[in-house]
Design a protein around this motif. Structure first.
Motif, short mmCIF file in Angstrom:
data_model
loop_
_atom_site.label_atom_id
_atom_site.label_comp_id
_atom_site.label_asym_id
_atom_site.label_seq_id
_atom_site.Cartn_x
_atom_site.Cartn_y
_atom_site.Cartn_z
N ILE A 1 1.02 -1.13 0.14
CA ILE A 1 -0.04 0.09 0.06
C ILE A 1 0.86 1.43 0.07
N GLU A 2 0.81 2.18 -0.80
CA GLU A 2 1.63 3.37 -1.21
C GLU A 2 0.59 4.63 -0.59
N PHE A 3 1.10 5.46 0.36
CA PHE A 3 0.13 6.63 0.61
C PHE A 3 0.94 7.79 0.24
N THR A 4 0.31 8.66 -0.74
CA THR A 4 0.91 9.82 -1.43
C THR A 4 0.35 11.00 -0.78
N VAL A 5 1.03 11.99 -0.55
CA VAL A 5 0.53 13.40 -0.04
C VAL A 5 0.22 14.21 -1.15
N ARG A 6 -0.90 14.80 -1.31
CA ARG A 6 -1.46 15.50 -2.48
C ARG A 6 -1.46 17.00 -2.21
N GLU A 7 -2.08 17.19 -0.98
CA GLU A 7 -2.35 18.44 -0.66
C GLU A 7 -2.12 18.58 0.98
N ALA A 8 -1.85 19.84 1.35
CA ALA A 8 -1.43 20.08 2.90
C ALA A 8 -1.85 21.32 3.18
N ALA A 9 -1.94 21.48 4.69
CA ALA A 9 -2.44 22.84 5.31
C ALA A 9 -1.54 23.23 6.26
N GLY A 10 -1.06 24.38 6.44
CA GLY A 10 -0.23 24.95 7.52
C GLY A 10 1.38 24.66 7.22
N GLN A 11 1.71 25.03 5.90
CA GLN A 11 3.19 24.80 5.54
C GLN A 11 4.07 25.77 5.77
N GLU A 12 3.41 27.01 6.40
CA GLU A 12 4.19 28.17 6.40
C GLU A 12 5.46 28.09 7.33
N SER A 13 6.65 28.75 7.06
CA SER A 13 7.80 28.87 7.65
C SER A 13 8.54 27.26 7.50
N GLY A 14 8.27 26.81 6.48
CA GLY A 14 8.74 25.33 5.84
C GLY A 14 8.49 24.23 7.02
N ARG A 15 7.43 24.20 7.52
CA ARG A 15 7.26 23.24 8.42
C ARG A 15 6.90 21.80 7.77
N PRO A 16 7.40 20.66 8.35
CA PRO A 16 7.17 19.46 7.51
C PRO A 16 5.73 19.01 7.44
N ILE A 17 5.46 18.25 6.65
CA ILE A 17 3.95 17.83 6.67
C ILE A 17 3.86 16.58 7.35
N ALA A 18 3.10 16.63 8.69
CA ALA A 18 3.20 15.44 9.59
C ALA A 18 2.05 14.34 9.43
N LEU A 19 2.28 13.11 9.45
CA LEU A 19 1.58 12.07 9.52
C LEU A 19 1.77 11.29 10.58
N GLY A 20 0.95 11.39 11.89
CA GLY A 20 1.42 11.09 12.97
C GLY A 20 1.16 9.47 13.04
N GLU A 21 0.16 8.76 12.24
CA GLU A 21 0.14 7.30 12.60
C GLU A 21 -0.92 6.81 11.46
N ILE A 22 -0.39 5.92 10.80
CA ILE A 22 -1.34 5.08 9.62
C ILE A 22 -1.41 3.59 10.15
N GLU A 23 -2.57 3.09 10.12
CA GLU A 23 -2.89 1.74 10.49
C GLU A 23 -3.64 1.01 9.16
N TYR A 24 -3.24 -0.63 9.34
CA TYR A 24 -3.84 -1.38 8.04
C TYR A 24 -5.01 -2.40 8.50
N PHE A 25 -6.04 -2.69 8.12
CA PHE A 25 -6.86 -3.52 8.95
C PHE A 25 -7.29 -4.63 7.92
N LYS A 26 -7.22 -5.76 8.43
CA LYS A 26 -7.87 -6.89 7.47
C LYS A 26 -9.00 -7.75 8.02
N ARG A 27 -9.64 -8.61 7.11
CA ARG A 27 -10.85 -9.41 7.76
C ARG A 27 -10.24 -10.69 8.07
N THR A 28 -10.91 -11.01 9.47
CA THR A 28 -10.60 -11.89 10.38
C THR A 28 -11.47 -13.06 10.04
#
Length: 388
Positions: free
Chosen positions: A361-388
């Protein structure tokens, strides 16, 4: 001799009142008509015998004292009557100092009573000088019993009716006399639900709409075959989606995570470390995070936490993605793309996928908010779920 039922046409015996197949009333049986008592003929009452015409003799006159004896009374020529004794002569007692009585002439003899009429053929009995009493009427003769023919027993040998006790021949379902069910405990098993729906309902009359029902069944089967052949992928998708909603889910961890670009101190592995106070920092839009999995699985959904923290006061201190793309690759090399619009607020956000045999699975950032002063785009956590 048999009788046909007017409702179902089943044959019934002459002595049965109700149909053995449907319980319809057939009318009175021959045995019941034969048992109807006929009015007995009135027997001629014997005429009472006429009473003997006996005329009581008149009372004899009291004899008068006479000097000479009276001659005997004449006897009737038919029956002899014993002579009546004459009264003894009254001898006057001498009375002193009284003249002698004059001689009394004898009274003429009293006429004899007329003889009683005698009926012919019966002996005449002498009529005694007895008082007249009441005569009882003649005793009537008892009526002679009328002999009638005995009706033959037409009761068949079989199961007795639980209601009226009448015998019924084997094979009947209803009593011939009262139409009660002979076997109330025996109930037919209920039909399955599909046998109660037209055109599979078997309780219709035999032959009614048979051709139409057969044609409809054939058309339905042919339509199902064509639809299954043309709509296999769509049908499989519907089945799998239902299973995803009804089944359980569980989180699956990738075996390897890589990023196309990352800021210093915020590598790609911090996006899958299980906490939300650390994050992967993308230097600009277009950067991607790729997760690889060891075995193919059914991907049910993906959940992300954007921003540098889940707290509202710290959430807007860094840049966060608002638009992303998901590129999901299966084991056969097929790529499934899905655009994802993220809300600009703290907390988890989930997108449902429902894709089988996923390997990366590939997650690509297309747009972001709050990029003033060169702050990085933060992705705090990403989780993947399967069927049991």
């Amino acid at each position: 001799m048999t009788r046909s039922c007017p409702a179902c046409g089943a044959a019934n015996e002459e002595y049965e009142d109700f149909c053995g197949s449907c319980g319809t009333y057939l009318g009175g049986s021959s045995s019941r008509r034969a048992r109807t008592p006929e009015p007995a003929p009135e027997a001629d009452a014997p005429a009472p015998e006429p009473e003997a015409d006996v005329t009581p003799p008149p009372p004899a006159p009291r004899p008068t004292p006479v000097v000479a004896p009276s001659p005997p009374a004449p006897v009737a020529p038919v029956a002899e009557e014993p002579p009546r004794p004459s009264a003894p002569e009254a001898t006057p007692e001498p009375v002193a100092d009284e003249p002698a009585p004059a001689p009394v002439r004898p009274a003429p003899p009293a006429p004899a009573p007329a003889p009683a009429p005698v009926r012919p053929g019966r002996p005449v009995e002498p009529v005694a000088d007895e008082p007249v009493v009441a005569v009882q009427p003649g005793v009537p003769i008892a009526q002679r019993p009328v002999v009638r023919p005995v009706v033959a027993n037409e009761e068949p040998d079989g199961t007795p009716c639980p209601s009226c006790g009448a015998s019924n021949r084997p094979g009947r379902k209803f009593c011939r006399r009262c139409a009660a069910p002979l076997n109330p405990g025996e109930r037919e098993e209920p039909l399955p639900w599909w046998r109660t729906r037209w055109p599979f309902d078997r309780r219709v009359r035999a032959g009614s709409g048979r051709l139409l029902r057969g044609s409809l069944i054939a058309l339905v089967i042919a339509g199902l075959l064509v639809a299954g052949f043309l709509l296999v992928p769509a049908g499989r998708y519907v089945v799998e989606d239902v299973r995803d909603k009804l089944g359980g889910t569980g989180e699956i961890s990738p075996t390897d995570v890589t990023a196309s670009a990352a800021t210093a101190g915020h590598p790609a592995k911090l996006a899958v470390d299980g906490v939300t106070n650390t994050y992967w920092g993308a230097p600009k839009t277009g950067a991607s995070l790729t997760a690889e999995f060891e075995k193919p699985f059914r991907l049910v959904g993906v959940t992300v936490h954007t921003g540098v923290s889940t707290k509202a006061e710290a959430f807007r201190q860094g840049a966060r993605p608002t638009q992303a793309d998901l590129r999901i690759r299966t084991k056969d090399g097929t790529i499934h793309e899905k655009a994802w619009t993220l809300t600009d607020k703290p907390g988890e956000q989930t997108v449902r996928t429902g894709i089988s045999d996923v390997v990366s699975i590939e997650f690509t950032v297309r747009e972001a908010a709050g990029q003033e002063s060169g702050r990085p785009i933060a992705l705090g956590e990403i989780e993947y779920f399967k069927r049991t």
